[in-house]
Scaffold this motif. Structure first.
Motif, short mmCIF file in Angstrom:
data_model
loop_
_atom_site.label_atom_id
_atom_site.label_comp_id
_atom_site.label_asym_id
_atom_site.label_seq_id
_atom_site.Cartn_x
_atom_site.Cartn_y
_atom_site.Cartn_z
N GLN A 1 -6.98 -8.14 -7.22
CA GLN A 1 -7.13 -9.07 -6.11
C GLN A 1 -7.89 -10.32 -6.55
O GLN A 1 -7.58 -11.42 -6.11
CB GLN A 1 -7.86 -8.38 -4.97
CG GLN A 1 -6.98 -7.30 -4.35
CD GLN A 1 -7.54 -6.77 -3.06
OE1 GLN A 1 -7.71 -7.51 -2.12
NE2 GLN A 1 -7.84 -5.50 -3.04
N GLY B 1 0.80 -1.23 0.00
CA GLY B 1 0.00 0.00 0.00
C GLY B 1 0.82 1.27 0.00
O GLY B 1 0.27 2.36 0.08
N GLY C 1 -11.68 3.93 3.03
CA GLY C 1 -10.40 3.53 3.61
C GLY C 1 -10.09 4.18 4.94
O GLY C 1 -9.03 4.00 5.50
N LYS C 2 -11.04 4.96 5.47
CA LYS C 2 -10.83 5.41 6.84
C LYS C 2 -12.11 5.83 7.52
O LYS C 2 -13.09 6.18 6.88
CB LYS C 2 -9.77 6.50 6.93
CG LYS C 2 -10.08 7.78 6.20
CD LYS C 2 -8.93 8.76 6.46
CE LYS C 2 -9.34 10.17 6.22
NZ LYS C 2 -8.32 11.11 6.69
N GLU D 1 -13.84 -3.73 8.39
CA GLU D 1 -13.03 -3.26 7.27
C GLU D 1 -12.76 -1.76 7.34
O GLU D 1 -11.70 -1.30 6.93
CB GLU D 1 -13.70 -3.63 5.94
CG GLU D 1 -13.71 -5.14 5.71
CD GLU D 1 -14.19 -5.53 4.33
OE1 GLU D 1 -15.05 -4.80 3.78
OE2 GLU D 1 -13.73 -6.55 3.80
N GLY E 1 -9.05 -0.19 7.35
CA GLY E 1 -8.68 0.78 6.32
C GLY E 1 -8.71 0.22 4.92
O GLY E 1 -8.34 0.91 3.98
N LYS E 2 -9.14 -1.02 4.77
CA LYS E 2 -9.37 -1.48 3.40
C LYS E 2 -10.31 -2.66 3.34
O LYS E 2 -10.47 -3.41 4.29
CB LYS E 2 -8.05 -1.78 2.68
CG LYS E 2 -7.21 -2.87 3.24
CD LYS E 2 -5.97 -3.01 2.34
CE LYS E 2 -5.32 -4.37 2.52
NZ LYS E 2 -4.30 -4.60 1.51
N GLN E 3 -10.92 -2.78 2.17
CA GLN E 3 -11.85 -3.89 1.93
C GLN E 3 -11.04 -5.08 1.47
O GLN E 3 -10.08 -4.95 0.71
CB GLN E 3 -12.86 -3.47 0.86
CG GLN E 3 -13.76 -2.33 1.33
CD GLN E 3 -14.73 -1.92 0.24
OE1 GLN E 3 -14.34 -1.44 -0.81
NE2 GLN E 3 -16.01 -2.11 0.49
N SER E 4 -11.43 -6.25 1.93
CA SER E 4 -10.71 -7.47 1.56
C SER E 4 -10.92 -7.80 0.09
O SER E 4 -11.85 -7.29 -0.56
CB SER E 4 -11.19 -8.63 2.41
OG SER E 4 -12.51 -8.98 2.00
N LYS F 1 -3.17 1.23 -3.49
CA LYS F 1 -3.93 0.00 -3.30
C LYS F 1 -4.13 -0.77 -4.58
O LYS F 1 -4.08 -0.22 -5.68
CB LYS F 1 -5.26 0.24 -2.59
CG LYS F 1 -6.23 1.11 -3.31
CD LYS F 1 -7.50 1.19 -2.46
CE LYS F 1 -8.72 1.58 -3.25
NZ LYS F 1 -9.95 1.42 -2.48
N GLN G 1 -14.39 -7.23 -2.30
CA GLN G 1 -14.39 -6.57 -3.60
C GLN G 1 -14.91 -7.51 -4.70
O GLN G 1 -15.62 -7.08 -5.60
CB GLN G 1 -12.99 -6.10 -3.94
CG GLN G 1 -12.59 -4.94 -3.02
CD GLN G 1 -11.31 -4.27 -3.47
OE1 GLN G 1 -11.23 -3.76 -4.57
NE2 GLN G 1 -10.31 -4.30 -2.63
#
Lengths: 238, 238, 238, 238, 238, 238
Positions: free
Chosen positions: E88, C81, D81-82, F77, F81-84, E82, F88
């Motif tokens: 992903q 990141g 993201g936050k 999440e 601070g992020k989605q897995s 990201k 997604q």
């Protein structure tokens, strides 16, 4: 008598130094005893998107502690990549407090950004920040008057803040770090120069507090803030 | 004569204030003219994972500019959620420079963390940071000697830094912000007290520079750094 | 004789392959011995916000290492990141180096984006990147001439780079990874085809270096870069 | 009479549904009128690093609003993201409030994690969260008693919260969203079942408030919270 | 006849180059026509936390596209901070596919990390990645046999993948980028060397597809994958 | 007979509750047995940048699980601070599925945002999400018809989804969590009301699956989805 050799209703020595740095429109170093905060006010000729074209200004605040302003070094928030919940809580409080005394319509479509950076911490950094920021914002707004941008200073009143708390069962004014760590109840109070309340934030640290204690704390705060406002005015020569 | 009324080989007034804040093991405010940087050195009794159990210490540095240390306000890196490339470049430079004069084995398994925070910027913040950090680290290490943790101060030499550049065709020492913005070539030089080079970083801003110019700049830097080291020693009383 | 069976002033075998991939306006695989970097130059018909409407172009660079370009696998920056300080330092260097030889006004309001991706690393990835990127940018700009967008190629000169260092007390040219890991002083030098300096970045790894060593290193670099520029021109047929 | 057809000192209809979901040790849907919050309490057999080996437990809270719990859709914090400053402020408040009534030593080295997720928002989500979380935590702790992990429930008292505010000059209890948007002063009060204060957070939205208004608001809050505690106990059958 | 002059059931020219780079335990450049992916397999002598002490290994994969592997430049994921959802999705697919043919118990407590980096994209990057990664992993595992770490190669079967789709109403094998952009239905199929299905992922792009189309696509895929497995074995000499 | 006392081709009890929350244009709670997902559809009068001025609409989806919707608490999440990758993957699937049945030109330049938030998870959350979102989107679009924004509902067909899998060698419909954890092959199938396939995603968990198994699974899915579409229509009264 407190560990700091102060009376229960006694502020620490307060010092307000204007023009501490050169570039900002307002720049104030405020000291509440060993707590030292550099407060700057910057003027930007634009407003956040949600206010564009509405004919009014905005004021916002950011807060930070230098990593070694504290007894043991704290991680640098810029390196960790995010501001802590505590930091955000404090900067939101500073912003709300100052907005309460500035006439946003009279300010016009421009923004005041306050930066409060703690050089040395010994308790009460958020209350010192608010008290110092008020002077810095006043200076920045005066500059806008001086250079003809504004006809009059849109700050309608002073705003100042102080912490109060119950330490060893006794309500006391303006807690230093050892008192803050040991207290049962901790309260931050923000008031205007005319004596109105802007914020009252009381937290039971150990056991719950009563209405009686709350009242005692509010009275201490009222007296302390009245003195702080007096110092602000003296410093500003108003 | 330069815009700042200085000779080509003249440093700005330099001021080094020790013990500027209370909590850090070493705390120095260094001023190169209007550039003011608070340098603290913190001692931690642990090392990063890659050094655990190797019987040696470590030293690292972080750098930041207060948002309104600059002419126009810069975004707060903690709020943006990341440090800029420039910030990382500078803090890596400070760390390398200081590591070059500290004996990591003599330091033992502990870490020195330097924080350089710019209160006011007027050019040369990275060189002021290195010069001030040297004093702060020396103080922090002396404290470890004083409290019996170390037998002797593991700093083997001083380290100091200065910027040099070609402004309007003339090589000059210790650029302030207007000179830095206008120069053709900008060079940062880091040297030890004994006169060895630690870092030389020269960049052509406008057109390329020649070996002749490079040599002139290095000579200016050597003389400027010798003076800075003298001031460091005087400040430290060594 | 060096571990790599080279003379002190001998480059590794250098190979420059144009049109290594299809889509980019310029695409070059550059090899300095076992170091292999894919350099692409992309043209975009817009400039960053700070340049809009100013009638000039821009050039910027990004750098990355494939996770297993290195002896042991490095973490993928996209997965972590964020880009490391080293990555940012290198991509800033590549950008500055190439901007120094492109006439931004002649380029017009468009942007060249350089991507340097290391397929295999064996020391000198940043200097190979600059040297390869110069050819890729030249090709991309030629395409703009060929399709009538520009009247002439706005690259005013070549730019190339090489590392030099003191290994076992001997100044040597173009360090491979084992030499880079063992050297006392490491210097990256960027020069134009006409022999002007763009960047000089020297770092003492072990003990400080002297002016004499610095001069020896600069002379090695000058000779090495002259050869690299020759190869660039030969490859480009200019 | 208020826009919601309530008396000034009248709560909205409150509904507390236990076991709203299956997996959590405690799971409560709490409704304050149209505000609906799902509060779960999860037990984990470990404590955060700073408490390891200290023989005591911990309790922490997280808060979130479903994107379309609000009148217009709010951005999903996981996607941005936050977490916002507001979210962090609220979850810190929930955690502090609940920690004030749980005996951490009696809990032992385990952690209670509260999740308050707003399914539908109509003002007062933080006060509903605290009030609902208290029931969920009580249930989770009872489960630890039931399965023999703990000898007795370590919750020493109930804790509940309500908002009060001055709307059109009149102090009123338990503001819904239209009232919250229009009020001059907004206060959130957290109290224990025995009537002690845990948190008092009052904010002047428009003009400052007076001690008289503050007292009127605190009295409304005391009465409202007493009713909420009664409902909690009835729901829990204690 | 397709735009690419291929029959409906014809693969693009496939090329598999082993040992494309030096450092990785397995390093394969695979080309499906103009699609080129560098697949490396790295061995690490540790497993993720959730598997420690369980006596079995793990295999995971990461995927990336070089910014200018595509027709127009894509933003660098490391710079954006990201990985996209698409990235992903693909790296999870590669990991699952390869895990299906490696005996994790026979591998022992070590981890294989696959990196698939697209140098040039022309459709089918994920299927090329899986097909190439299989060869790279096989090589890496053979190395563990060769150096005596493992008694036998724990890969139980080959795994390969291909895309199929309905283009202009006709089911075709191994879509290139123009076909992929224009197709009605797009399916990625992963199979073992013995002909078992590992993954079937079909997506209607325009209008829904029928069982009949699905069957036609699966038959094309089965035939294509059989050829790919043949090539893998030939490359590996098994 | 399955552990859940269902026949191999039997869905869990399905319940669809419209208008579950107040603010969203469409709000549906869907239950597949113990799996409960809140699906909302929000209408925004703007489209993403890449579609501006193109005269068509857009539909996108976001997905989340409440931290304690699962057997053991999952990290939030928003806090991490992020989605897995899984999140997604699922939200991309939901978006594609719904876009396949809405006429984007008839929708006009506005956007539908679907939020699927899992209140309680017991397997099949993504298929329940798609099935519920279809009803929520239908309701939101009907509202646009009712208020005169659209002449007719631009949803051309229903879309629904179900999971199928091979458990203990037997193909079964609509897996709950224990079945999902134990199955050899897991497949998610998305189909339209008219019986066309939108997505087929099959994954071998243990050993590869055959064409015969694939066919059996697709047949189960076709029958299950037909029933789900029937329920959607009944719920909607169409």
């Amino acid at each position: 008598m407190r560990s700091s050799q102060r009376q229960a209703d006694q502020l620490r020595p307060v010092r307000i130094t204007r023009d501490f740095t050169r570039h900002a429109e307002g720049s104030v170093l405020i000291e509440f005893g060993d707590t030292r905060v550099l407060c700057t006010a910057s003027v930007e000729e634009s407003v956040p998107p949600f206010l564009r074209g509405k004919g009014q200004g905005w004021l916002t605040a950011e807060y930070g502690m230098l990593p070694r302003s504290t007894h043991t070094r704290s991680a640098r928030e810029a390196a960790r990549g995010k501001q802590s919940g505590r930091t955000q809580e404090i900067q939101r409080l500073i912003g709300r407090s100052l907005r309460s005394v500035v006439d946003m319509t009279a300010l016009g479509e421009r923004q005041i950004i306050i930066d409060c950076d703690v050089l040395q911490a010994d308790g009460g950094t958020r209350t010192a920040s608010i008290t110092g920021a008020c002077v810095a914002v006043h200076d920045a707004l005066n500059l806008l008057v001086a250079n003809g941008t504004l006809a009059a200073n849109p700050m309608r009143d002073m705003v100042a803040a102080v912490s109060v708390g119950v330490v060893d069962g006794v309500p006391v004014l303006d807690l230093d770090y050892p008192e803050d760590s040991a207290c049962d109840t901790d309260m931050n109070v923000v008031m205007t120069g005319k004596g109105g309340f802007i914020e009252v934030q009381g937290t039971a640290e150990g056991h719950p507090f009563s209405r009686v204690e709350l009242n005692a704390l509010l009275e201490l705060a009222e007296r302390g803030i009245a003195q702080l406002v007096e110092m602000q005015k003296q410093t500003l020569g108003i």
